[in-house]
Design a protein around this motif. Sequence first.
Motif, short mmCIF file in Angstrom:
data_model
loop_
_atom_site.label_atom_id
_atom_site.label_comp_id
_atom_site.label_asym_id
_atom_site.label_seq_id
_atom_site.Cartn_x
_atom_site.Cartn_y
_atom_site.Cartn_z
N LEU A 79 0.82 -1.22 0.00
CA LEU A 79 0.00 0.00 0.00
C LEU A 79 0.85 1.27 0.00
O LEU A 79 0.41 2.32 -0.45
CB LEU A 79 -0.93 0.02 1.22
N LYS A 102 -11.52 -4.16 5.70
CA LYS A 102 -11.52 -2.71 5.85
C LYS A 102 -11.10 -2.04 4.54
O LYS A 102 -11.73 -1.07 4.09
CB LYS A 102 -10.53 -2.34 6.98
N LEU A 103 -10.06 -2.59 3.90
CA LEU A 103 -9.60 -2.04 2.62
C LEU A 103 -10.69 -2.16 1.55
O LEU A 103 -10.93 -1.22 0.79
CB LEU A 103 -8.34 -2.77 2.15
N SER A 151 -13.35 0.34 1.99
CA SER A 151 -12.95 1.73 1.76
C SER A 151 -12.68 1.99 0.27
O SER A 151 -12.17 3.04 -0.09
CB SER A 151 -11.73 2.08 2.60
N THR A 158 -10.79 0.12 -1.99
CA THR A 158 -9.57 -0.37 -2.64
C THR A 158 -9.92 -1.41 -3.70
O THR A 158 -10.71 -2.31 -3.44
CB THR A 158 -8.63 -1.01 -1.59
#
Length: 244
Positions: A150, A180-181, A184, A186
Motif C-alpha cells: 500500500l 476494511k480495505l 474503503s 480499494t
Amino acid sequence: MINIEGVSKRFGSNIILDGIDLRIAPGEVVSILGPSGSGKSTLIRCINGLEKLDGGTISVDGHRVDDPKGLQLARRCSGTVFQLFNLYPHMTALQNVTLAPIEVLKMPRARAEQAARELLASVGLGERAGLYPSQLSGGQRQRIGICRALAMQPRYLLLDEVTSALDPEMTAEVLAILGKLARSGTTMLFVTHEIEFAREISDRIVFLDGGRLLADLPAAQFFAPDGGLAQPRIAQFLSKMNKS
Ligand SMILES: Nc1ncnc2c1ncn2[C@@H]1O[C@H](COP(=O)(O)OP(=O)(O)O)[C@@H](O)[C@H]1O
Ligand SMILES: [Mg+2]
C-alpha cells in the motif's frame, strides 16, 4: 482497469491458462476461487509480468505488460502480496515499508516514514515499527507485507493466498484488514480459499479450473443454486471446501 484478454500460458506441453478473459474496474473487489493447480497464481504472475504470455494480452490502465516500457508503468499501478512473507529479514518493519517509496518513488525519507507509520498504525502495528520480521508473528508479518504494497499507493491490490500459511487467529487478523480495505474502495484481485470471506467482500467471484474460467458472476449469483452452483464442478468444489 485491469484488462485480461484471451490469455494463454503453457509450461512445456501443459496448458496452464487457456483463453482467460477478465476485467477488473477501479473500485471492484474480485475474488478468484479454484482448486490447487488451477492456474490462479500463474494468472497473478502474468499480470505482474513475472510470466511471459503465450497468447492474448494484459493491460493495466492501458499499459501492456508484454512491452518492457508498458510493464514498468503497469507495475507502478499495482501492488502484490504473496502467500509467503517476503519481507527483507535485515530490515525493520518501518524500513520494509519505506524502501520502495524512497528508492522508486524518490519520496523524501521523512515523508515516507510518516506515511509508513500511519499505515502500520492502521493495521494495528504502530508500536511494532522498529522490530525485525523475525521478532514478529506470521500474521503481523503479513500485515506489514500489505502495508509495504500500500505504501506505493497502488491503484490495484493483488493478493495471492495471503492467509494460507497462517493459523485461524492470524488469518482473522489479516482478513479484518482486507475487509476494511475492501469497504474503503480499494480495488482488489483476491486469490483465496476463504470462501465465506470472499462471499462477504466481493463484487464478483471468478472460478478457475484447469486453466479455464468457468464462472465470472456477482458474488450473490455465484452462490445461488441457479447461478454458479448450477455448475457441477463449482458445486463439488464448494461442498469439499465446506467440509474441510
Ligand atoms: N514454473 C513452472 N514450471 C512448470 N509448471 C508450473 C510452473 N509454475 C506453475 N506450474 C504448474 O502450473 C499449474 C498451475 O499452477 P498455479 O498457477 O500455481 O496454480 P494455483 O495457484 O491455482 O494453485 C500447476 O499444474 C503447476 O504445477
Ligand atoms: Mg497458488
